[in-house]
Every structure is written in C-alpha cells, then in structure tokens.
Design an enzyme around this catalytic site. Sequence first.
Site, PDB file in Angstrom:
ATOM      1  N   GLU A   1       0.809  -1.234   0.000  1.00 48.09           N
ATOM      2  CA  GLU A   1       0.000   0.000   0.000  1.00 48.09           C
ATOM      3  C   GLU A   1       0.840   1.281   0.000  1.00 48.09           C
ATOM      4  O   GLU A   1       0.624   2.172   0.822  1.00 48.09           O
ATOM      5  CB  GLU A   1      -0.969  -0.030   1.190  1.00 48.09           C
ATOM      6  CG  GLU A   1      -1.883  -1.243   1.142  1.00 48.09           C
ATOM      7  CD  GLU A   1      -2.737  -1.439   2.387  1.00 48.09           C
ATOM      8  OE1 GLU A   1      -2.676  -0.607   3.305  1.00 48.09           O
ATOM      9  OE2 GLU A   1      -3.483  -2.448   2.430  1.00 48.09           O
TER      10      GLU A   1
ATOM     11  N   GLU B   1      -6.276 -10.556  -1.433  1.00 45.99           N
ATOM     12  CA  GLU B   1      -7.061 -10.321  -0.206  1.00 45.99           C
ATOM     13  C   GLU B   1      -8.545 -10.252  -0.549  1.00 45.99           C
ATOM     14  O   GLU B   1      -9.265  -9.336  -0.148  1.00 45.99           O
ATOM     15  CB  GLU B   1      -6.611  -9.016   0.468  1.00 45.99           C
ATOM     16  CG  GLU B   1      -5.138  -8.986   0.805  1.00 45.99           C
ATOM     17  CD  GLU B   1      -4.708  -7.766   1.607  1.00 45.99           C
ATOM     18  OE1 GLU B   1      -5.571  -7.046   2.147  1.00 45.99           O
ATOM     19  OE2 GLU B   1      -3.482  -7.535   1.684  1.00 45.99           O
TER      20      GLU B   1
HETATM   21  O1  9MR Z   1      -7.375  -8.220   8.314  1.00 45.98           O
HETATM   22  C1  9MR Z   1      -6.396  -7.471   9.000  1.00 45.98           C
HETATM   23  C2  9MR Z   1      -6.917  -7.006  10.351  1.00 45.98           C
HETATM   24  O2  9MR Z   1      -7.149  -8.129  11.179  1.00 45.98           O
HETATM   25  C3  9MR Z   1      -5.927  -6.060  10.997  1.00 45.98           C
HETATM   26  O3  9MR Z   1      -6.484  -5.534  12.175  1.00 45.98           O
HETATM   27  C4  9MR Z   1      -5.578  -4.935  10.031  1.00 45.98           C
HETATM   28  C5  9MR Z   1      -4.495  -4.026  10.601  1.00 45.98           C
HETATM   29  O4  9MR Z   1      -3.277  -4.706  10.688  1.00 45.98           O
HETATM   30  O5  9MR Z   1      -5.102  -5.455   8.819  1.00 45.98           O
HETATM   31  C6  9MR Z   1      -6.038  -6.254   8.170  1.00 45.98           C
HETATM   32  O6  9MR Z   1      -5.481  -6.719   6.944  1.00 45.98           O
HETATM   33  C7  9MR Z   1      -5.165  -5.699   5.991  1.00 45.98           C
HETATM   34  C8  9MR Z   1      -3.934  -6.157   5.254  1.00 45.98           C
HETATM   35  O7  9MR Z   1      -2.891  -6.391   6.161  1.00 45.98           O
HETATM   36  C9  9MR Z   1      -3.504  -5.137   4.201  1.00 45.98           C
HETATM   37  N1  9MR Z   1      -4.598  -4.822   3.318  1.00 45.98           N
HETATM   38  C10 9MR Z   1      -5.844  -4.444   3.939  1.00 45.98           C
HETATM   39  C11 9MR Z   1      -6.265  -5.523   4.941  1.00 45.98           C
HETATM   40  C12 9MR Z   1      -7.607  -5.196   5.547  1.00 45.98           C
HETATM   41  O8  9MR Z   1      -7.507  -4.030   6.325  1.00 45.98           O
END
Ligand code: 9MR
Length: 384
Positions: A157, A262
């Site tokens: 990102e 994802e």
């Molecule tokens: O699904 C993840 C969630 O449990 C966490 O709290 C969050 C913050 O670390 O990240 C979520 O996963 C993200 C991923 O790492 C990067 N792309 C977006 C995802 C959804 O927010």
Amino acid sequence: MNRTSACTAALVLLAVSAASADPGSTLREAFQDHFLIGAALNASQFAETAPARQDLITSQFNTLTAENVMKWQPIHPRPGQYHFAAADRFVAYGERHDMFLVGHTLVWHSQTPSWVFQDDSGNPLDRAALLERMREHIHTVVGRYRGRVHGWDVVNEALNEDGSLRDSPWRRIIGDDYLEHAFRFAHEADPDAELYYNDYGLESEAKRRGARALLQRLQAAEVPLTGVGIQGHGSLDWPSPQAVADTIETFADLGLRVMITELDICVLPSRSRRVSADIAQRQQAGDRLNPYPDGLPDAVQRRLARRYAELFAVYLQYRDVVDRVTFWGVTDGDSWLNNFPIRGRTNYPLLFDRAGQPKPAYQAVLETAARFANVEEDTPLSVP
Ligand code: 9MR
C-alpha cells in the site's frame, strides 16, 4: 481477439452455458490446473484446536497468507525484540499441510511502531539509519523463513488513491527509492522467494496508472520483483469485471505475475451519515448500516453468488498470468469487515458462513470453474 474482448466473450458464453455443472470438488481441486487458491489465517485458525475448521482449510486451500502475525508490530514490537512464536506456528502449520506460504508484510505505513522511525531520544531517524533498520528487519524475518515462506508482500500500500506515492515515514525519511531497497534486501535474504508489490483499489484508473508507473520504475532499476498483488477488497457493485480485467492486463503487459491477494466482497452499506445524539435516530441509523444481523436475505445471497461468479470468470480468463487467488479469511465470522469501517457489524463477505458451511457463492465459484472447463473444450477461446 484481444484479452479484453476474449474476456467479454467468455462471460457471455458463461452466461448462456446450459451445462449444469457438478461442483463435486473442493476449491483447490476445481482450480488446480489454473491457479493456487488460498486464505489468510490468524493465529487462532492455525492453532489446530477446532478439527472441523482444520478440515475446511486443508481440503479447500493450497496456499496460506499470514493475516497479521508477520506484520512489524506483532513480530518486532520493540528495538531488538522479535516475537516469532506465532509466525513460527504459521509456517509449521503450512508445511504440515503442504501449503504455498505467503509472508505479509515487510514494509507498510500501518501496524509499524513509531520507534521504527525514531532514534533513542525520539528524534526522527536519518535516511542511512532507517535503511539500516529496514535491512536488519527484512534480513531477520525473511532470513528466518528462507526456503519455507515462498513469497513475500515486500511493500504494502505505497500509493495514494490518485496514484502518487503515499507520504509515509518510509518515504519522508528515505526518499522515493525506499521500495527499491526493500525489494533488494528481501532478495538478499532469500534469493528464491517470490517478491510482490501489494495494494488495494488498483482497479480504479488513477491508482492503477500510478502503480504501473511505479512498477515500471522498479523494473527499470532492475529491482527483483516477481509480481503484483491486487488485494481485491470489493463490494457488490465495485469493481466491475471489466475494471478487474483491465487491471490484470495492465500488470501482465509489464511482464509481471498477477495475484488476487485479499479477496472479499462487503455486502453492507458503506456510507455513514451524520446522526444526531437522539437515541432513537442513532438506533435507526445503526439498523440501516447493519441491516442483516440475523442472516443474509436470499436475494443478497444470490447477488453475492453472481458477483463471485463474475469475478472468477475474469480470473479464469487470465489464468495464464494469475498465479494465485487468496481470500482474506475463511468464514464470514473471521472477516475484518465485521469491524471495518464500522465496528461490530455482521458482514457476509466470504464463501463460508459462520458455521463453516459453504454458501451459494461457494457453489457459484465451483460452477464457474466447471463451466469454464466445458466452454474451453467446446469453444476454444483465443486466450494468449
Ligand atoms: O485483516 C487485518 C486485520 O485483522 C488487521 O487488524 C488490520 C491491521 O493490521 O489489517 C487487516 O489486513 C489488511 C492487510 O494487512 C492489508 N490490506 C488491507 C487488509 C484489511 O484491512
């Protein structure tokens, strides 16, 4: 026929196909000739305490991503302190079940403690010191799992919605070339690992254009880059299948491998409104924003199934460049979308319900794979 019109043709053929598919297989079986199919897991999911869930994971998927346990905050919470226990369990679990393992993620603006960007007195680090910290982190984490974790989301990102580089502390302190260094460090630590750039919203034109330019810059600098992760977080009406096709094609044209990393589909209303302090009004607004606390109505269930079918038709059409499709979670109950962008809602974004049972969307995905096989046999499509 170019890829896009081939894609449209495939969708039409899929729509008119009368073949009643017999989706008697699992996801990993249905897609075995096309791409890997996976899920992101959290620590409780690879603890092996719930045998039924374990069967679900191991029968349906052949690739796993660490949803949270390898992020900087949990794995390297304080200077010089690494907490590897959960990540070690993830890797051991994946190996036991013969999974292609994806590490997520090495360099991100989120879930990175603020000490990473500061010296001992709390002042901002300089470029050389932050590069050294990045190198040490990547070498330690990637090096620990060398030859065992097969691919890494090296940078996550890095782009704004308009396609420009996000003004993260990484960029502010190191400069625009921070991505280049991250990929080189990861390659040094495991020369055989696949290395990905991963981002959301790439289906939007401006961001896609920015991503294309960024990736081209990395390629021009001969950075070791295997492919792009299109995260694939979507809703019932965004992105369009055409936008997904265009996005895959944009990156394939650069000679990169493409992954959907994802995947999930939010079925809840996205916009919150201004709500007064009045309790009754707040209750009403809450109901509007969380309309299905007790189950998903059939009509929405069917829309979700159609949505997944149309997305998988596109992925299949591009199977020559798509290596992997990974869902962000296994069951609806696992999903981050129950708590984002509003906490405590009941969302239904995945293929398995809260009890681990397959939903109509699951059948629709299997049927898409089966119909695609039929279409391919009967009507050769000019897929490059
Ligand atoms: O699904 C993840 C969630 O449990 C966490 O709290 C969050 C913050 O670390 O990240 C979520 O996963 C993200 C991923 O790492 C990067 N792309 C977006 C995802 C959804 O927010």
